[in-house]
Design an enzyme around this catalytic site. Structure first.
Site, PDB file in Angstrom:
ATOM      1  N   THR A 104       3.054   0.361   5.163  1.00 34.87           N
ATOM      2  CA  THR A 104       2.734  -0.877   5.876  1.00 34.87           C
ATOM      3  C   THR A 104       3.863  -1.912   5.761  1.00 34.87           C
ATOM      4  OG1 THR A 104       0.406  -0.510   5.449  1.00 34.87           O
ATOM      5  CG2 THR A 104       1.056  -2.758   5.960  1.00 34.87           C
ATOM      6  N   GLU A 142      -6.136   1.474   4.890  1.00 35.47           N
ATOM      7  CA  GLU A 142      -6.271   2.848   5.396  1.00 35.47           C
ATOM      8  C   GLU A 142      -6.914   2.884   6.778  1.00 35.47           C
ATOM      9  OE1 GLU A 142      -4.857   5.337   3.926  1.00 35.47           O
ATOM     10  OE2 GLU A 142      -4.298   4.165   2.173  1.00 35.47           O
ATOM     11  N   GLY A 152       0.820  -1.109  -3.519  1.00 28.42           N
ATOM     12  CA  GLY A 152       0.432  -1.399  -4.896  1.00 28.42           C
ATOM     13  C   GLY A 152       1.494  -0.930  -5.866  1.00 28.42           C
TER      14      GLY A 152
END
Lengths: 670, 670
Positions: free
Chosen positions: B153, B435, B192
């Site tokens: 992303t 997602e 993350g």
């Protein structure tokens, strides 16, 4: 104002294609051009003080630091208010925007520890203290010799006030009340500012005199030494801990160990305890509902502000954000061009309008009823109470849904605190619980509706807001469906009436089968809450429609067209949301439904070019929006990065935890 | 275990009146008694380490301190996992509970900075690296010589992967790729562990060779020096800032300034770039969907855990909390006795069961399809993809609603972070966006449904999960309504078919009036998303019903009765939620609806005595619930107070801000 420089070209284009005059709508929403001017003047004056500016964004602070920052800001803000009041010789009312409104939340985004001093402590003194008591206390409170709060809710009891456990027992020998918390659950829990900020408090407690309980009454109690701020003997006070939001409000707990206060510290405007302990009852126990209802009406107005904020942020972001490529040869569209996105946003815009007009309507009703009350006429009190209950429940519930939908409509970036959408949700969802839990409130309205329904069956005439129940009584012939706005509103009234009738029938049937009334009520309560909701929907739809019809008479044709489109959108949206109810209780057909669906899709398309203009008209300054995604200039990505760089974690390229934990861990040496 | 000592008497009574064997249900949910035993053994082993114990609850820490605590805990947790793996010689899979599951979130309540190393970095290497690459990298990753994450992303692009802007341009002269972020929006954003934890990263970038773009491909890139952890030259890395939740995950941004990596750092299992820059295409681009679908299936399983957690907390609290007094002579009832409260909770319990069985169903389907894939058969891939899309969207959306309803059902106390409900909501609502954004996913399923519908009209046979579309085709006679569970499920299939048919008709009509297909699709997209939802509802209802029917054959009669009641409740609940749809597309009558309503109310009453037993059966330890309101012993008020006293603000009777701000302010000296 730097509004004209370097605006995102997509946003610029949106503004150019807006079909109405944005300022005209802003003026209308403010209540006239002079009100807009006054608001803007005040905003500039306040924001120029710079109290809202944070060196480090508060989301990076510890819980304790957040509180300390909130105290600092609150003191500076109320100091400013005091100065402005003196300069302008204005009353408290004109500064309401500081407290619950947009400007206050721009300065104290996470709530203020001093708000209850102004919105509950002083008003309760005004409403429930005798003239002598007012003379003594209100001056001290206004001068800030003391800082107060209002403690009602306990650890074990919230909405059910009769169940409160704190006792105030009169001791005629010493002419004192003894305040006591007999159990852990009797501890006061939640009052804002109670933890470490206030030194006085109005405490609601069960009054005992001569061995008899007389129910809940208000007492003024000193909590902390005025000089040292140390808690007084027998006072157990502290904060209740971290919450989903509002971590600047310093919510506290409070327990009493046989704390004695003078007899004169009971607020005795309504009921009294004489020196010998004789209890003199209030002429009407309903009088104390006043403050509670006032607060609920204020909540509805606040919901408008929160929705306007969230939908401004999400709409501007949706004009800047481009994503996907439905047509291979064309650039990625603005996400505002997707009908599903319009579906998420437009109803938010119209909801802000609908709630504003409903709030004004009930505000007027409240003022009328209060005037009647002062003249001793209590007749419309139950009607106002019933309406305020369901309106508080529905507007807070809808507002929470609107804000959350706006946040989700911003995708991942809406999850960033810098979007300000999570914060806004935290504030709105709190309102679903405080000042009366929403399901409980809906059932209070339902109780009124059932009673009213039975009165209508008995041929009695009904108060204005429920008059439709006698018009569209059950058992009457269902009229042919009319696929217009008026027709839909009428349909919603049929739905409400039908649901109430069904509830009454269900309760009666259950009673006949041997159930106690209370049990029959409980077994029907899911339906009752839904009937109450239906009644409130009918009210909001019709007041929004009627008030807009009245309002558009004074505006330009271009604005009139858009305002009416918004009403249409809102009404058709809710018709489609409640198709099941309409199918059950009206004669709507499948063809009508398909027409409504197309009407809705057409309305979204018609409103699309004005989306940004409509949110611009809410005229929420960047300092108020406080959002990386929603600023006027649309510098979304730049602001996201600028805000990220403010994180204290980004001040060092390598965090100490690498040396302390991560490296030893990787080397197998941890 | 101190389960037997001093349990709240109301909770104790609930357990005594439970009609089924709680352990039997726990075993069933775990997949057998040995699985329960194994899980419990592992929980004891892990929790005995005490990693989850916090001196100061993390909600009181600053953002930076939260991260540092998360690194510490994550290192200790993964050290423990490594030890356990060695001791038991077990693979990664048996420790999934640590990562996304209940045990992991008991230790790292706010997310872990190392999770993506295990759930994305290593699996992507396994799925997309060549055998030689795996030999080199997987060992290093498993040994923790390096810590990786996965960056896809970007600031400007999420769900629309084709729009990613990061480029990887092959330089045949040096046999290197040059990674570059040509714009601000090309910065990676969200991964993350990326911010300060990982030193390696798999980067998805647009591959350019010989001046041609070949789309998105994976590259492994070193971000930080292995010794010093300093970012390497040309790497712009940092954290994206505070979020609604998951503030331990250390989400980062990443920009490249012409960063060179060796050719061998492109993961080349599927597509390759030869030394001279020749691009060799993957045999099937669909192969890369595997990981994405795997993650979605895992998400559905996670949703079960979150719902079980929230509903356990809210149900136990509702058994302990007493409020109001509907009957003057009786004590305040447990709030669990109110039908409106049962209405909020019971559907949560049944949803956890429904999603668990749906997750197992699609898990099996996933494994079958993967096996077929390995054999070169791609036929069921679009069906699986379509089902996984809508199931991810509906389960995450429903879970968010369930959790939030549970939080609100706890009134004000649910707003306390110590209830753990706000945290749980933060984790669940994140899943609505990551997602694959839910609306986008629903429209992907809709695209499949429209295509399938057209195939069915052409007489083609359909895959199993959509086979009902040919059975209940539009234009056929609507069969008489059957007011049974099977009848309702069949009704939902009629609804889905009816909605799809209506969408297809609307698109065609719009095309005939001159719209491009893409525009007609967009104008119909609100309806398309709803059709997709209807399809998913039909799937969940039928798989829950069928799997339960199968499952109850092996259980005791007492448990069978309760499990079937839960299915009934779930199906009737959704029928009542979707009455409008049923009225439009089936022959259900008003009388049927009233019967369903009564059936629903009766089911709530029947399930009421087993409510606590049902949530006890989820068998979530207190350390996992981590909630003042939900612990097994029901010491709700005591725990609320104990937790409040842990607030650092309560460590001092007077906060320094009194002397610094409040007192000067009150004295007019600020």
């Amino acid at each position: 104002m730097s509004k004209s420089t370097s605006v995102n070209p997509d946003l610029q284009r949106e503004r150019e294609k807006c079909t109405f005059n944005i300022t005209e709508l802003t003026n209308l929403l403010d209540g006239g051009p002079h009100m807009t001017e006054e608001r803007k003047r005040r905003e500039v004056m306040v924001l120029n003080e710079g109290i809202h500016i944070e060196e480090v964004p508060s989301e990076y602070l510890s819980h304790k630091e957040k509180y300390e920052l909130a105290v600092k800001k609150a003191c500076l803000m109320f100091k400013l208010i005091r100065r402005l009041q003196e300069e302008e010789n204005a009353g408290m009312e004109s500064f309401r925007a500081f407290l619950g409104g947009t400007l206050g939340s721009a300065i104290l985004q996470d709530g203020s520890p001093l708000t209850l001093h102004y919105v509950m402590f002083i008003p309760t003194l005004m409403g429930q203290a005798t003239v002598e008591q007012q003379a003594y206390w209100i001056g001290r409170a206004f001068n800030l010799d003391i800082i107060g709060t209002y403690a009602q809710t306990e650890l074990g009891h919230g909405t059910f006030i009769r169940g409160l456990e704190t006792t105030a027992t009169y001791d005629a020998k010493t002419k004192e009340f003894v305040l006591h918390s007999p159990t852990l659950t009797a501890y006061k829990w939640w009052p804002g500012g109670l933890a470490h900020s206030a030194n006085y408090c109005i405490v609601m407690a069960q009054l005992y005199t001569n061995g008899q309980c007389h129910g809940i009454h208000p007492f003024i109690v000193q909590l902390r030494d005025e000089e040292t701020h140390m808690p007084l003997k027998g006072i157990k006070v502290g904060e209740i801990g971290a919450k989903l939001g509002m971590n600047g409000t310093n919510n506290g707990f409070l327990g009493f160990e046989h704390v004695r206060i003078p007899r004169e510290h009971m607020l005795m405007k309504n009921s009294q305890v004489l020196e010998d302990g004789t209890y003199v009852k209030s002429p009407s126990s309903k009088l104390t509902y006043g403050t509670m209802m006032f607060v609920r009406v204020v909540i509805v107005k606040d919901m408008c502000n929160y929705i306007a904020k969230a939908v401004t942020i999400a709409t501007r972001y949706s004009a800047v954000r481009r994503q996907s490529q439905p047509k291979p040869d064309e650039p990625e569209p603005q996400i505002l061009d997707y009908l599903t996105q319009q579906h998420k946003l437009m109803v938010g815009i119209s909801t802000a309008h609908a709630f504003q007009l409903s709030a004004e309507w009930i505000w007027n009703m409240y003022n009328n009823v209060t005037a009647e009350l002062d003249a001793g006429d209590l007749e419309r009190l139950p009607e106002l109470h019933a309406l305020s209950c369901c309106l508080k429940a529905i507007t807070t519930g809808d507002a929470a849904e609107c804000v959350e939908r706006c946040r989700l409509a911003c995708g991942g970036h809406g999850y960033m605190l810098s979007s300000n959408l999570p914060h806004t949700y935290g504030l709105v969802t709190a309102a679903c619980t405080y000042e009366g839990e929403n399901t409980v409130l809906l059932l209070q309205t339902a109780r009124y509706l059932v009673k009213t329904w039975q009165q209508a069956q008995g041929g009695n005439s009904l108060p204005p807001t429920v008059a439709y129940l006698s018009r569209v009584g059950a058992g009457r012939r269902v009229p042919p469906w009319d696929n217009s706005i008026e027709g839909i509103i009428h349909g919603f009234q049929q739905v409400a009436a039908g649901k109430i009738a069904l509830c009454v029938a269900n309760i009666e049937k259950r009673q006949k089968s041997g159930m106690a009334y209370e049990d029959a009520w409980n077994m029907t309560s899911v339906q009752l809450a839904q009937a109450s909701e239906a009644h409130c929907r009918a009210f909001i739809l019709s007041s929004y429609f009627e008030e807009t019809e009245r309002q558009v008479k004074g505006v330009s044709p271009a604005l009139r067209e858009v305002l009416l489109q918004l009403v249409d959108l809102y009404v058709v949206y809710w018709a489609l949301q409640r198709i099941g109810d309409l199918l059950r209780f009206t004669s709507i057909s499948e063809r009508d439904i398909e027409k409504l669906q197309h009407w809705y899709e057409e309305l979204l398309t018609k409103l699309r070019p004005n989306a940004v203009g409509l949110v611009d008209a809410f005229d929420l300054r960047d300092e108020i929006l406080h959002s990386t995604l929603g600023a006027y200039d649309g510098r979304v990505y730049e602001r996201l990065m600028e805000e990220a760089l403010k994180s204290p974690l980004n001040a060092e390229p390598v965090n100490q935890s690498f040396h302390k934990y991560l490296k030893p861990f990787m080397q197998g040496k941890l």
